[in-house]
Structure formats: C-alpha cells, structure tokens
Design an enzyme around this catalytic site. Sequence first.
Site, PDB file in Angstrom:
ATOM      1  N   LYS A  27       0.724 -48.721  54.371  1.00 38.89           N
ATOM      2  CA  LYS A  27       0.809 -47.321  53.947  1.00 38.89           C
ATOM      3  C   LYS A  27       2.260 -46.849  53.962  1.00 38.89           C
ATOM      4  O   LYS A  27       2.747 -46.260  52.996  1.00 38.89           O
ATOM      5  CB  LYS A  27      -0.069 -46.471  54.857  1.00 38.89           C
ATOM      6  CG  LYS A  27      -0.312 -45.089  54.338  1.00 38.89           C
ATOM      7  CD  LYS A  27      -1.223 -44.306  55.277  1.00 38.89           C
ATOM      8  CE  LYS A  27      -2.665 -44.782  55.199  1.00 38.89           C
ATOM      9  NZ  LYS A  27      -3.494 -44.251  56.283  1.00 38.89           N
ATOM     10  N   ARG A  96      -0.973 -40.682  60.727  1.00 40.40           N
ATOM     11  CA  ARG A  96      -1.872 -41.653  60.097  1.00 40.40           C
ATOM     12  C   ARG A  96      -1.516 -43.065  60.500  1.00 40.40           C
ATOM     13  O   ARG A  96      -0.351 -43.433  60.525  1.00 40.40           O
ATOM     14  CB  ARG A  96      -1.752 -41.580  58.564  1.00 40.40           C
ATOM     15  CG  ARG A  96      -2.172 -40.269  57.984  1.00 40.40           C
ATOM     16  CD  ARG A  96      -1.636 -40.117  56.555  1.00 40.40           C
ATOM     17  NE  ARG A  96      -1.969 -38.798  56.040  1.00 40.40           N
ATOM     18  CZ  ARG A  96      -3.079 -38.510  55.381  1.00 40.40           C
ATOM     19  NH1 ARG A  96      -3.955 -39.459  55.115  1.00 40.40           N
ATOM     20  NH2 ARG A  96      -3.308 -37.284  54.967  1.00 40.40           N
ATOM     21  N   GLY A 105     -10.475 -47.486  56.922  1.00 39.74           N
ATOM     22  CA  GLY A 105     -11.248 -46.655  57.834  1.00 39.74           C
ATOM     23  C   GLY A 105     -11.376 -47.190  59.250  1.00 39.74           C
ATOM     24  O   GLY A 105     -12.154 -46.679  60.035  1.00 39.74           O
ATOM     25  N   MET A 107      -8.983 -47.430  61.588  1.00 35.26           N
ATOM     26  CA  MET A 107      -8.188 -46.775  62.606  1.00 35.26           C
ATOM     27  C   MET A 107      -8.019 -45.301  62.285  1.00 35.26           C
ATOM     28  O   MET A 107      -8.518 -44.812  61.297  1.00 35.26           O
ATOM     29  CB  MET A 107      -6.870 -47.497  62.761  1.00 35.26           C
ATOM     30  CG  MET A 107      -7.103 -48.847  63.413  1.00 35.26           C
ATOM     31  SD  MET A 107      -5.599 -49.652  63.786  1.00 35.26           S
ATOM     32  CE  MET A 107      -4.902 -49.765  62.186  1.00 35.26           C
ATOM     33  N   ARG A 340      -1.772 -48.336  47.161  1.00 33.65           N
ATOM     34  CA  ARG A 340      -1.666 -49.743  47.554  1.00 33.65           C
ATOM     35  C   ARG A 340      -2.286 -50.563  46.435  1.00 33.65           C
ATOM     36  O   ARG A 340      -3.045 -50.030  45.606  1.00 33.65           O
ATOM     37  CB  ARG A 340      -2.375 -50.007  48.868  1.00 33.65           C
ATOM     38  CG  ARG A 340      -3.846 -49.773  48.746  1.00 33.65           C
ATOM     39  CD  ARG A 340      -4.587 -49.885  50.036  1.00 33.65           C
ATOM     40  NE  ARG A 340      -5.902 -49.304  49.779  1.00 33.65           N
ATOM     41  CZ  ARG A 340      -6.694 -48.829  50.693  1.00 33.65           C
ATOM     42  NH1 ARG A 340      -6.349 -48.853  51.940  1.00 33.65           N
ATOM     43  NH2 ARG A 340      -7.861 -48.332  50.357  1.00 33.65           N
ATOM     44  N   HIS A 456     -17.059 -45.033  52.277  1.00 34.79           N
ATOM     45  CA  HIS A 456     -16.790 -46.080  53.269  1.00 34.79           C
ATOM     46  C   HIS A 456     -17.597 -47.333  52.971  1.00 34.79           C
ATOM     47  O   HIS A 456     -17.072 -48.450  52.943  1.00 34.79           O
ATOM     48  CB  HIS A 456     -17.130 -45.538  54.664  1.00 34.79           C
ATOM     49  CG  HIS A 456     -16.968 -46.551  55.743  1.00 34.79           C
ATOM     50  ND1 HIS A 456     -17.995 -47.358  56.160  1.00 34.79           N
ATOM     51  CD2 HIS A 456     -15.880 -46.912  56.464  1.00 34.79           C
ATOM     52  CE1 HIS A 456     -17.556 -48.154  57.109  1.00 34.79           C
ATOM     53  NE2 HIS A 456     -16.271 -47.912  57.312  1.00 34.79           N
ATOM     54  N   ARG A 581     -22.315 -90.954  50.733  1.00 32.82           N
ATOM     55  CA  ARG A 581     -22.939 -91.370  52.001  1.00 32.82           C
ATOM     56  C   ARG A 581     -24.159 -92.214  51.657  1.00 32.82           C
ATOM     57  O   ARG A 581     -24.934 -91.850  50.772  1.00 32.82           O
ATOM     58  CB  ARG A 581     -23.373 -90.144  52.807  1.00 32.82           C
ATOM     59  CG  ARG A 581     -22.234 -89.300  53.348  1.00 32.82           C
ATOM     60  CD  ARG A 581     -22.805 -88.140  54.166  1.00 32.82           C
ATOM     61  NE  ARG A 581     -21.798 -87.438  54.941  1.00 32.82           N
ATOM     62  CZ  ARG A 581     -21.267 -86.261  54.590  1.00 32.82           C
ATOM     63  NH1 ARG A 581     -21.627 -85.668  53.472  1.00 32.82           N
ATOM     64  NH2 ARG A 581     -20.378 -85.685  55.366  1.00 32.82           N
ATOM     65  N   ARG A 636     -19.435 -95.165  51.072  1.00 39.92           N
ATOM     66  CA  ARG A 636     -19.242 -95.411  52.501  1.00 39.92           C
ATOM     67  C   ARG A 636     -20.406 -96.254  53.023  1.00 39.92           C
ATOM     68  O   ARG A 636     -21.571 -95.915  52.820  1.00 39.92           O
ATOM     69  CB  ARG A 636     -19.204 -94.095  53.268  1.00 39.92           C
ATOM     70  CG  ARG A 636     -19.069 -94.346  54.752  1.00 39.92           C
ATOM     71  CD  ARG A 636     -18.968 -93.072  55.542  1.00 39.92           C
ATOM     72  NE  ARG A 636     -20.250 -92.393  55.642  1.00 39.92           N
ATOM     73  CZ  ARG A 636     -20.397 -91.208  56.227  1.00 39.92           C
ATOM     74  NH1 ARG A 636     -19.351 -90.569  56.713  1.00 39.92           N
ATOM     75  NH2 ARG A 636     -21.575 -90.650  56.308  1.00 39.92           N
ATOM     76  N   GLU A 768     -11.261 -91.062  61.449  1.00 38.25           N
ATOM     77  CA  GLU A 768     -12.134 -90.088  62.118  1.00 38.25           C
ATOM     78  C   GLU A 768     -11.980 -90.095  63.630  1.00 38.25           C
ATOM     79  O   GLU A 768     -12.544 -89.258  64.318  1.00 38.25           O
ATOM     80  CB  GLU A 768     -13.610 -90.416  61.834  1.00 38.25           C
ATOM     81  CG  GLU A 768     -13.965 -90.470  60.373  1.00 38.25           C
ATOM     82  CD  GLU A 768     -15.403 -90.872  60.161  1.00 38.25           C
ATOM     83  OE1 GLU A 768     -16.239 -89.986  59.981  1.00 38.25           O
ATOM     84  OE2 GLU A 768     -15.684 -92.094  60.175  1.00 38.25           O
ATOM     85  N   SER A 787      -9.389 -92.162  54.115  1.00 41.76           N
ATOM     86  CA  SER A 787     -10.015 -90.884  53.805  1.00 41.76           C
ATOM     87  C   SER A 787     -10.296 -90.191  55.127  1.00 41.76           C
ATOM     88  O   SER A 787     -10.994 -90.742  55.982  1.00 41.76           O
ATOM     89  CB  SER A 787     -11.303 -91.097  53.009  1.00 41.76           C
ATOM     90  OG  SER A 787     -11.899 -89.844  52.756  1.00 41.76           O
ATOM     91  N   GLY A 789     -11.989 -88.215  57.698  1.00 47.66           N
ATOM     92  CA  GLY A 789     -13.306 -87.644  58.003  1.00 47.66           C
ATOM     93  C   GLY A 789     -13.066 -86.539  59.013  1.00 47.66           C
ATOM     94  O   GLY A 789     -13.197 -86.735  60.221  1.00 47.66           O
ATOM     95  N   THR A 790     -12.716 -85.375  58.492  1.00 49.42           N
ATOM     96  CA  THR A 790     -12.261 -84.314  59.409  1.00 49.42           C
ATOM     97  C   THR A 790     -13.410 -83.692  60.198  1.00 49.42           C
ATOM     98  O   THR A 790     -13.155 -82.975  61.155  1.00 49.42           O
ATOM     99  CB  THR A 790     -11.491 -83.231  58.631  1.00 49.42           C
ATOM    100  OG1 THR A 790     -12.245 -82.903  57.464  1.00 49.42           O
ATOM    101  CG2 THR A 790     -10.119 -83.727  58.241  1.00 49.42           C
ATOM    102  N   ASN A 791     -14.662 -83.989  59.795  1.00 56.05           N
ATOM    103  CA  ASN A 791     -15.773 -83.500  60.629  1.00 56.05           C
ATOM    104  C   ASN A 791     -15.743 -84.236  61.962  1.00 56.05           C
ATOM    105  O   ASN A 791     -15.713 -83.640  63.034  1.00 56.05           O
ATOM    106  CB  ASN A 791     -17.130 -83.745  59.961  1.00 56.05           C
ATOM    107  CG  ASN A 791     -17.230 -83.114  58.592  1.00 56.05           C
ATOM    108  OD1 ASN A 791     -16.559 -82.137  58.311  1.00 56.05           O
ATOM    109  ND2 ASN A 791     -18.070 -83.692  57.722  1.00 56.05           N
ATOM    110  N   ASP A 792     -15.761 -85.565  61.871  1.00 54.87           N
ATOM    111  CA  ASP A 792     -15.707 -86.337  63.113  1.00 54.87           C
ATOM    112  C   ASP A 792     -14.369 -86.181  63.804  1.00 54.87           C
ATOM    113  O   ASP A 792     -14.304 -86.108  65.027  1.00 54.87           O
ATOM    114  CB  ASP A 792     -15.968 -87.823  62.819  1.00 54.87           C
ATOM    115  CG  ASP A 792     -17.450 -88.146  62.940  1.00 54.87           C
ATOM    116  OD1 ASP A 792     -18.026 -87.823  63.996  1.00 54.87           O
ATOM    117  OD2 ASP A 792     -18.015 -88.701  61.986  1.00 54.87           O
TER     118      ASP A 792
END
Length: 902
Positions: A27, A96, A105, A107, A340, A456, A581, A636, A768, A787, A789-792
């Site tokens: 603002k 303000r 809305g 704050m 804005r 709102h 898989r 895999r 992994e 590759s 395996g970001t889950n494991d």
Amino acid sequence: MSGTGATTWVYDFGQGSKEQKDLLGGKGANLAEMTNLGLPVPPGFTITTDACRYFLAHRSTPPELADQVTEHLTALEKAMGKTLGDPADPLLVSVRSGAAASMPGMMETVLNVGLTDESRHGLAAQSGSERFAWDSYRRLVQMFGKTVLGIDGDLFERALEEVKREQGSDSDLDLDAGHLEDVVRRFQAIVTEHCGRDFPQDPREQLDLAINAVFDSWNSERAVIYRRRERIPADAGTAVNVVAMVFGNLGMDSGTGVAFTRDPGSGEQGVYGDYLQNAQGEDVVAGIRNTVPLTELEHIDADAYRQLRGVMARLEAHYRDLCDIEFTIERGKLWMLQTRVGKRTAAAAFRIATQLVDEGLIDTDEAVRRVTGDQLAQLMFPRFVSGGDATELTRGMNASPGAAVGRAVFSSETAVEWAGRGERVVLVRRETNPDDLAGMIAAEGVLTNRGGKTSHAAVVARGMGKTCVCGAEELDVDTAARRFTAPDGTVVSEGDVISIDGSTGRVWLGEVPVEPPSVVRYFEGAIDPDSEQADDLVRSVHRILTHADRVRRLGVRANADTAGDAARARRFGAHGIGLCRTEHMFLGDRRQLVETLILAEDDADRQAALAALAPLQKQDFLHIFAAMDGLPVTVRLLDPPLHEFLPDLTELSVRVAMAQARGEHDERAHRLLAAVHAMHEENPMLGLRGVRLGLVVPGLFAMQVRAIAEAAAERRRAGGDPRPEIMIPLVSAVQELEAIREETEEVLAQVCEEQGVELTAHIGTMIEVPRAVVTADEIATAADFFSFGTNDLTQMTWGFSRDDVEAAFFSAYLERGIFSVSPFETLDRAGVGALVRMAVEGGRSTRPDLKLGVCGEHGGDPDSVHFFHDVGLDYVSCSPFRVPVARLEAGRAALGAERAGS
Ligand code: PEP
Ligand code: MG
C-alpha cells in the site's frame, strides 16, 4: 535491524516508489508511486516494515520513531494547513496496515484518528454537519475500541443496533446527530467499562496506540492463518500508513468505491467495480450495505467519473497490468486511497496476459511470467454439466469461478470440523469477515447473500482460487437456525448437499454432475486452438504454453503405467515417460501368479511362475511403447515389498481358521500364511524392496527385462520406434547396480540374438537413498541416467514414513512453522534439495553426459520445478494432468520468473 541513529523508519509518500514494497509495504509503495505520478492522493507518510519487525522483536517501538513521526506529522499538518486534533479545525488521519504481500482484510485500519470530545466540535463547524461529526466520532471509538483496545466488536455492534431499534430504523443513515451522539456515549461507556480508562482524548496518544495496534495485528490469528496458506514469510512484518482523512460520508455528493481496470473474474476489458454513496472506507469492502455498479457513478457525478476513468487508464498503462483501486469522493473531489496490481481469477490471468501482449504493453516472455502453474491447474478443474436433476435455487454473483459441491454449513467452525472428518462442505454466510477465513479455507466454496464482487468473500475467495457465489440476495440466510430459504420456499438445512457455480453464480440443491473444462478439451486435442471452437481462454493458454515450450530448457515427461495414461500424457505435451511403475501390473488377476512365484519351492516352480507372468508383462509394454512411439519410456523394475502382493495377514488367518473349524485343510492358504509370516517386516519401506528384491528373487528382474526387450523387438519389427530405458529402484551402493546391470545386459543381448534385431536400452537408477547421493560419483559409473525419486528421498532424509506422518503430525508442524508446506508436496530445498544438488555434482563428476531427471511427486510442483531447473536437471516427470503445469513452470523458470507470479 539495529535501530541505531541513522535508521530512517518513516518515509513521506513523496519519497518512495512502487519498487519498495518490502520496506514500505504494498500500500505504502503504491501510494508513493501514485503521489509521484501526480495523482490525487491525500498526503501522508509510511512507517516501515523494519519498524514493525523491531516492534515485534523488542515489544517497543524503535527509540527514534516518535521523533520521526513528529517530524512527518508536522510536515503533513503544514501541507494540510491543520493540526492533528485541533479543537477548532482538526486534521484527522487514518492509520492503515500494509504488508509487502497483499493480505486482504487480514489486518487493521483505524479511521478518523484525532477526533476527541473537543475536536469533534471543530469538525462539525468545518463540515457544517453535526451529524457527520458524530458519525465520524462513533466510527473512531468503535474501530479504536475493537482494534486498538481489544474490546469485543460485537459489543459496539449491539449498542448500535439497540439505538437503531429504539428509533425504529434499520439503516444507520436514518440516525440523526442526536442519535449518533447517543451511540458515541454508549460506545465510550463500553470503553470505560472494559478498559478501566476513558477513551483517549490526546490525539497523539491515539495515533501512537493505533500504530502499535497495526504492528500487533501482524500476529493476529487470522493473519497467521492467511500467511501460512499463502506462504508469506512470518517475519516480513507490516508497514503502517498514516494518511490525511478524506471523507466519503459528507453527504450524497460524497462516496467511496472500488474499481478494477479490467474484470478480475473474466479478464474482460471495461469498467468494473462498486460504488457506495455517503459512505466511508470499509463500508464497501465489508459488503454491509449494497453498492451500485461503478458505471452508475457516471449518472451520479459525471466529472468525478470522467476523472476516475482517466486515472484508471493512466494506472493501467503505468503498471502494465490490471490495477485495483480504492477511491473516495469528498464533495465532488476525487481522491485515490489505494492501488495495486489486482488479484484475478486464473482465467482472467491468462486472458489479461495475452491482451496486454496484443496491446503492446508487455512481450510474450512477460506474459509467461505473469501466469502460474497453480492458475493453469485451476483451469483444468472440472465444471458443471448443465441440466441434471438438481433444482436450481437462485442466482447470485459469479465472484470466483469453479464448481463446488458439498454439504451446506453455516459457520466457519462447522466448516473446519466437518472438512476435518473428510466431508466436502460449502460455507454459507450472510457475508464473510476475516474471522471466517479458516472456514473458507476448509470449504469447497463459499456462498453469501450480501455484498458485491468486491466484498470480503469475493476478494478472499478469488485470492485463494476458491469457488464463490456472493450477493445471492433472494436467499434468506438464517445462520443462527443453520438454514437458508430459497425464493420458492425450499428450506436448505445444515448438512444438505448444494452445488454452486462461481462462473455463472448459479446455486442448486443437490449434486450437479461435472465435465472437463475447455482447457482440458484443448489439451486432449478435442479443440483446435486456431478454430472457431476455441474460446479466448483456450487461445490464451495455447499462446502462453507454446511460448513456454519454446523457451524452456527442462524436458517434461510423465509418470504413466498404462497405455491410456501414456497416450493422454503425450496429448498433454509430455516428451516421454519418466516413470512407468510396474507394480500395478502385478495386481488384479495376476496376484495369483505372484503368489505362486513367492510360494515356489524350487527353481522349476519359480521359472514356471515367471514364465506365466512374462507374456502378460510383454503385452503391457507393447501398448505403452506404441503410445509413446519415438519417445523414451523409463520402465522401473519392481519396487515394493513383495508382501504387498500377498493377502492380508488377518484375512488369511481367518480363512485358515475357518477351514480348520470346518475340518478342512486348505494347503495353499496354509503355505501363504506361512509366507506372510515369513515376509512380515516391521519397517517394510526400509526392507526387502527395490533393487534388493532383484538381487534375492532369482529371475524376477530378468523376466521383466526380457518382457521389455521382447516388446521392443516386436514393436521394432512392426515398424515402430520403441525407446525403452530400464530403471533400477532404491539403489544405495554401486555394487547393487553393477550386478543388476550385468544381468540386464545379458538378457538384452540374448533377446537381440533370438529376435535378430538391434536393441539398445539405457540402464539407469533412481536416487532415493541418502547413501546413493553421497556415493553418486561411484554409482554414475554404472548408470546411464539418474532419476531422483524425491518421494523416497524426502522420506529417508527426514526419517518420515510418508504413509504415516502426514495425518499424524504434519498439521502440528505446519502450525509451529517447522515447515510452511509439506515437504512431500514442495521440495525441501535446504535439506532434500541440497542432496539432489550433491548427487548432480557427484554423478556428473565421473560421468559428464549423465542424464538427470526427477520422477517423485515434486516433478509436477511449481516451486520444485524451478529448483530442478536451477540445479541443472534435464527433465521433470509428473502425472499426466500435471504435465501442462510443468511445461509452463519450466518456461517460467527459464525466464527467471518467481513462482508466485508478479
Ligand atoms: C519416489 O520415491 O520418488 C518414486 C517416484 O518412487 P515411489 O513413489 O514409487 O516410491
Ligand atoms: Mg521410490
């Protein structure tokens, strides 16, 4: 921030610019920008977010702040020719909040600071209106009492209602000066009773207390919830703007309004907004009184309207984007209170971005930066099919698009509670206020019967991408009785299912079926973007994605294990499969064969079981290779623990016991039960799975490799171009990979010989396990690709069991700010990300041409895609529906866009 001598804590509006959002808040930065553009902004100054951070850390303002405020206040008084709270002619100010990121809305704002019992006389004399002076004073006492002194706002509301009731009126406009004086007296009594002190009569004390209250509101419950959801840093702090008051409540030639330079719902060009005559500040946004459309202003005050249109055009050209504006007209004079770059729906974001390109305001690179993957994902949500047997109840305003179906609930608490137990709910309120935030987050959608597109409910829902129908005035909403009544008399009680359409404003009783939206039909190839069939939105999405594809460096593949998914992924723009898989291929009817494999007592039995599975596996691959002809398909080899293919222990025990009770003997069940017992693992995710299976179950991986190779050979003979890649899961040591690689190469060579075809297949591994990361340089010597395996990898890095922890304690972790989003959803850059980077560097150090990709869920997460771009991966792989999102975000990453968009 040290707070030593030289720190500037306060900036005049003339000193800042729109680039200084972090310091001055959005603002403040935009008020400064408008001031410098020469637009009519009431004079004022901004106290920085640094000062807020100081206040929150020390529980007191920086020592120099009071003097700096005095200095700027004096300048403001000079500019206005009035003194704060002067009994004869008072300068009044608003105080303000304004953080760097917009928090609609969330704050506090306090208006009319500087009014006291004495200065009220001056205001009455100067304005020529006793009524106005009392009304302004009652607003101050009310806002100050609630916000600064922390008194329950309902007490003031009730006192006001009481006076109205005594006067037999239901609008505050009906109250005259005497009535409002009565209100002020009652409000002041409330203050004295609840604070043990009278309402402050020193204008400067009012100002200082209001400034501190704005700082404090940074940590109000609703602000904290909102920040968490929007991923706004908890320590950013808010700035405080002190602005000379201008009055929209001086009579019918005054008023206040909100305007958008384009429709934030659809992106359509035109005049959008709401106007409320004889009203002040929050009246419009709160949606308490019904507004008129902004175009009406032309008939109410043609000059002010013309001037406002001029300002709107100027702002849009200057910001090169949709702007939203708050303005006030004081006795015919236009004042800009805020502007804005406006929030918008996902559809509007795409349409506006391409419109701005066509208007020459931005280039196509910038258009790609202006939209986000999250917005694209929203455009892919299903929408309602027309017709069906649900009963249409009414139409409200189409405030935020989407199709929401759920049980009607009438309070934020119920929404949270029911959603928490897995119910889909639609929150129904007369109007919403910031206290409803938690319920709005929990609900599928929001329905209100009061307030316009800038209420709102509408603003917050659009910001969240949540479906909202507002201002459905024909509904009689009784929140106390937890029901609403439709114009035809239908009563909808809490728990009844309703459907709301945020694109048309329609509301139905019952569940309306849904269908894929035009953007999905375009991705499916059912709509040609260059044809008549394509709407504006499809054309915009097509243009932006085409450009993203042109500029992106990251490839995008899909995770798909069926030919159907593979074909869809390809239509959606995937260049291959990054993870096929194979475990799903062993379920259903084939589970029997896996059981036989597990029960095999000798080689012959095992070979027989594998021989039965092999042709079925081959068929699976044939179809997938056909669907992805000419593109890589990373298959895999089997990953999960084998017991996942065996019957459940309890179920099996019951079966055996029942058979025994009947005096029968089920040999197979007995043997299975023994196998289940033998294979039981306390921590199966850390047990016999992945490459370990391949090493201890003779012939299993070889069978899979043979099926892949034979399918590829058959496709080749049929004139196809199969590109298999073989991926080994859960490797921790190069020796594991070397052993499987050797076996794999042998099988490939055998099949080539048998079939008389040339076949090559890259052989690579998933990364992994942290040990694989640390020894990536060694592992790369046996891998053609990695590759992630970001889950494991996330599971093993944090030591979190991914199947258990999300429900068990993630909400507590999120609440305590240990992380702001689940690390299974968005890659934890500092931890898991550091490991990815380490493995990239390690792998490439011994094998510079190593191909690198990711196939964990993070491959389709916008924020994570940017990380994978930065760290130098070659591709991301994600579920077919996320493919367009990944394409877009990969383009945005290449263009250096921020994830959240501009
Ligand atoms: C992974 O671990 O990231 C992965 C893709 O494998 P899965 O989820 O099948 O274990
Ligand atoms: Mg895995």
